[in-house]
Design an enzyme around this catalytic site. Structure first.
Site, PDB file in Angstrom:
ATOM      1  N   SER A  46       0.815  -1.215   0.000  1.00 51.12           N
ATOM      2  CA  SER A  46       0.000   0.000   0.000  1.00 51.12           C
ATOM      3  C   SER A  46       0.845   1.260   0.000  1.00 51.12           C
ATOM      4  CB  SER A  46      -0.939   0.010   1.212  1.00 51.12           C
ATOM      5  OG  SER A  46      -1.943  -0.968   1.088  1.00 51.12           O
TER       6      SER A  46
ATOM      7  N   THR B 121      -1.762   4.280   3.292  1.00 50.31           N
ATOM      8  CA  THR B 121      -2.464   4.961   2.207  1.00 50.31           C
ATOM      9  C   THR B 121      -2.759   6.420   2.510  1.00 50.31           C
ATOM     10  OG1 THR B 121      -3.403   2.877   1.418  1.00 50.31           O
ATOM     11  CG2 THR B 121      -4.486   4.894   0.705  1.00 50.31           C
TER      12      THR B 121
ATOM     13  N   GLU C  66     -10.483   6.418   2.231  1.00 45.89           N
ATOM     14  CA  GLU C  66     -10.025   5.035   2.095  1.00 45.89           C
ATOM     15  C   GLU C  66     -10.898   4.077   2.892  1.00 45.89           C
ATOM     16  OE1 GLU C  66      -6.016   2.296   2.680  1.00 45.89           O
ATOM     17  OE2 GLU C  66      -6.556   3.765   4.216  1.00 45.89           O
TER      18      GLU C  66
ATOM     19  N   ASP D  42      -5.839   0.247  -4.665  1.00 45.83           N
ATOM     20  CA  ASP D  42      -4.393   0.398  -4.818  1.00 45.83           C
ATOM     21  C   ASP D  42      -3.719  -0.916  -5.211  1.00 45.83           C
ATOM     22  OD1 ASP D  42      -5.038  -0.718  -2.375  1.00 45.83           O
ATOM     23  OD2 ASP D  42      -3.585   0.440  -1.213  1.00 45.83           O
TER      24      ASP D  42
END
Length: 562
Positions: free
Chosen positions: A84, A137, A259, A306
């Site tokens: 990530s 992230t 996210e 991702d």
């Protein structure tokens, strides 16, 4: 004859021109700076099969699936299977880096992110996550560090660089003196001094009216949606709504990254229950963004993961050409909840030096086991029998005959006598008292602990289906001293009932679907690299993060239309 041919040729030519013109008008038509607001939603770990499973569970397509535009490649600088940190760095800054690195290139450059560029152009900025907000992230959009693990340092780069910060990870902002991880600084107090409104509970959301918010709703990570404390902890959609409402006060626009962090964690655990319910919670957050975009035509919404996690497959070998995802609908908790309940409900006893191991089975002196389980043992020296009471269960052991009776009925049991001591297989004792036994091992593989529990009684109400004897044997076969190992095994059992299979407990390397709605959505048609994402966003927002953005966009358009 010639005129007819000319007429037909002219019609064909005009039709071709019209088709080409329509293609050009669809792809590459937006002007630079036309997207005032950008909401980037990242379902961490989401691959195609995640969408399929969730769609089957829901019974209809997810709200954003109709807006699919293309695919995005995910490789990092040092491997085709990214983590990530590296994936997020590419998506935030437009530059590849090695796995584990937060927005620092392999040659040591610390590039600005799309969030940085938005802030420098006068736009408001926000980060929302269900993990610690300092996790990989969200961190790549505002911080730089050679290691994603340095979250204490990463947290120091949030205040005054991001306007709205919502998620978990209060420990990374508090000093050690208050139970946090910061050695000296109190970042919460620094944020409040800088003008941030600080909230820690869902009930406080309605009281917020400022332009900057620090909302930290757990000391560490938030929980899966199915396990969430719905009274005190906001959903991802509620955090997204708060962020959008706050950031949209800025007349110059905003950039927001949201996210769905724990979709990825469900993949690592091979937990289809948490995966699907977190996907549905993510969909609700996307709906908040889409609603705003429909009311504000200068807004762009982009949804893309991702990387994929776990190599999830709809179907498995025992099921053949079948799936059974509907079996998950009665679940009340994730495999995390199952594992925690098993460990909390289990009675633990020590496996001491007196243990005997025979064919991988654990035998201990009967008296020692009874004592540790707070039972009663009466030895009759006349007929050499032993009466045992444990947890409202009773049985009698006849040592000479090597037999066991329960209520005058002989029952099969496994024990042997050595030097006058009866050594019982702990599995036999567990069966006699209506429980199962699992074992915990140390780092050297030595059995140290016995866990006594009624597995079906604990697990079935949470997963919502009946366990088989094979399921129980599988769950009690792993090392219970390691909670993650137990939780992962629960995921395997649950997946088996849903006829879902997995290729990994780590990330995989395939490309991902990308969805876009609103201003500039058609710029994402086709196959792009993850480094292309912030370059397109920068062009559409007009924030000038990169040089020669017009040439880059022209090249993308040319590639699509060749």
């Amino acid at each position: 004859m010639f005129s007819k041919f000319y007429s037909r040729s002219a019609k064909v030519f005009i039709a071709a021109v019209l088709i080409w013109t329509s293609l050009v008008s669809v792809v590459g038509a937006e002007e630079k700076g036309s997207a005032k607001n950008v909401i980037l939603l990242i379902p961490d770990g989401m691959g195609i099969s995640y969408l399929t499973a969730t769609r089957i569970y829901k019974g209809e397509e997810l709200s954003f699936e109709r807006y699919v535009k293309g695919l995005m490649k995910t490789a990092s600088a040092d491997t085709n299977v990214t983590d990530s940190a590296a994936a997020g760095t590419a998506m935030a800054t437009g530059y590849k880096t090695n796995n584990g690195v937060i927005s620092v290139t392999p040659d040591g450059v610390k590039p600005d992110s799309i969030l940085d560029a938005a802030r420098e152009s006068g736009k408001s900025t926000g980060l929302v996550a269900t993990s610690r907000i300092t996790h990989a992230t969200p961190a790549v959009f505002t911080a730089h560090d050679p290691s994603r693990g340095n979250e204490v340092a990463l947290a120091t780069e949030y205040i005054n660089n991001v306007d709205v910060i919502l998620g978990g990870g209060r420990d990374m902002f508090l000093p050690e003196s208050e139970g946090g991880k910061q050695p000296e600084r109190n970042l919460v107090e620094e944020a409040k001094a800088a003008g941030y409104e600080y909230i820690t509970n869902r009930s406080e959301i309605g009281q917020v009216d400022g332009d900057q918010i620090l909302g930290l709703f757990a000391m560490s990570d938030l929980k899966y949606e199915i396990d969430r404390d719905k009274e005190n902890v906001p959903s991802l959609a509620e955090m997204t709504k708060l962020a959008v409402d706050t950031l949209s006060k800025n007349d110059k626009g905003f950039f927001l990254m949201v996210e769905g962090s724990q979709i990825d964690w469900a993949g690592h655990a091979n937990d289809p229950i948490a995966l699907i319910t977190d996907m549905l919670a993510f969909e609700e957050a996307v709906d908040v963004a889409l609603e705003f975009a429909r009311e504000n035509s200068d807004t762009l919404v982009v949804v893309v993961g991702d990387h994929e996690t776990g190599g999830m497959n709809i179907g498995n070998t025992p099921g053949g050409y079948q799936e059974n995802i509907a079996v998950l609908k009665n679940a009340t908790g994730s495999v995390n909840t199952v594992g925690a309940e098993l460990l909390s409900k289990a009675i633990t006893t020590d496996v001491g030096s007196s243990v005997r191991v025979v064919n991988h089975d654990i035998y201990m002196p009967l008296r020692e086991v009874v004592d540790q389980l707070d039972g009663k043992l009466d030895y009759n020296g006349t007929d050499l029998t032993v009466d045992v009471e444990i947890a409202n269960s009773a049985f009698t052991v006849n040592l000479p005959e090597k037999s066991v009776k329960v209520a005058s009925q002989e029952q099969e049991s496994d024990f042997f006598v050595e030097n006058g001591t009866a050594y019982f297989n702990l599995k036999s004792i567990a069966e006699l008292i209506g429980l199962q036994v699992a074992y915990g091992q140390d780092e050297d593989g030595n059995v140290t602990t016995a866990y006594w529990v009624d597995v079906k009684q604990v697990v079935e109400p949470i997963v919502g289906f009946k366990l088989t004897e094979e399921d129980v044997a599988q769950l009690t076969s792993v090392n219970w001293n390691n909670a993650t190992t137990l939780i992962n095994e629960v995921g395997t059992v649950v997946s088996g009932h849903a006829l879902i299979s997995w290729g990994s407990r780590h990330h995989t390397g395939e490309e991902l679907p990308l969805y876009a709605y609103g201003k500039g959505a058609n710029e994402f048609v086709g196959l792009i690299d993850n480094t292309n994402l912030p370059r397109i966003l920068s062009y559409l927002m007009g924030v000038e993060l990169f040089e020669n953005e017009e040439a880059f966009m022209q090249e993308l358009e040319k590639r699509r239309n060749q």
